[in-house]
Write a protein that holds these residues in place. Sequence first.
Motif: not given
Length: 378
Positions: A181-187, A259-262
């Motif tokens: 699973w991958r997900y983007p975030f602010k650092r 969900a679209e960012l997962v």
Amino acid sequence: MNAVKKVLVVGGGIGGQSVAIGLRRAGIDVEIAEILPEFNVYGVGIIQQQNALRALDDLGIGQEALRRGSPYGQVKMFTAGGHPVGLAGAPANEKYPSHNGISRRVLHEVMFEEASKLGVPFRMGLTVENLENREDGVSVTFTDGSEGEYDLLIASDGINSKVRGMVFEDLQPRYVGLSVWRYPFKRHEDLDTGYIYYGRRSKIGFIPMNEESMYMFLVSAEGVDPSIPKEQLVPKLVDYMSEYPVKIAQDAIKEVTRAELVNYRPLEALRLSNPWYKNRVVIIGDAAHATIPQLGSGAALAIEDAVVLADELQKNPEVNIALEAFMKRRYDRCMMVVNASETLGEWELLEFEGKPLPEGANPGALIGRTVGALGAPI
């Protein structure tokens, strides 16, 4: 004089663009056929170790990848609760950091800009429909009905390669029992390098992509049927993350809402038998040696393939000699990574299932040996 003057690359991903750049820098005409009508790269982030940065330098884009990514040190490893257990990755040296984290989209942009600058044409929205693979060249019919003649066809069209099935056996990827699973975030404010935490049901990592962003990966075991409905992606990912009480994970949980960012993917592996070429068709990257990401080296191997293939085609006047030399430089190295990654995956699966590891299993030692070996010249 080199016998290869005109090359078709099938697949415009990391491996395909890398080999196109390498060939153009060697003075060889090359075009890319990409099945997508336009690039829409998501994939979240990529971990680049020193061997990947070295290969990118050979293509003339290593420093740009570092500038637009996030160089960082050795990865800090912890228990689920945050107790330190060790470091992973080669120490920084005078030329390269231990790692570089970069968005897959940004890396693609770096490559696309360089390929375009070198005059590589991209034929979008089509791929190979039929081919005649002879000892002296390849005749290609494309899916739009057009035709072309080439001295060499390089297939970099991924783990489900269409070209591989046309030239070699119909090889199917093998699901290894794990998913990522991958997900983007602010650092996160505390992220000073890459972090990995090992839990009972999963492992989770946080990797910087630039000064403002990071991504998270989580590896889990989803059983025989790894398919997950879209509406279950967020709650299931949050459930896995809840095992980690550390601040970075708990802060991230609050942001996992879309969900679209997962980016969820069952992990598959594939090995094409040696040699990866027949007559004037050669297979590279995931189409030849798809590896699971336990060593973060899949993209790096594809870039290395490209560098070595361009080098051998440039310096050998006979295509067969060049392709034989390519295999001698690539096969054992790629299989080392594929095999080590699968072994690490097998051990992780046992741990997630609550089963003991085989006698003598030492994940840290295997990672160290393999990363050390990747430091050798290609």
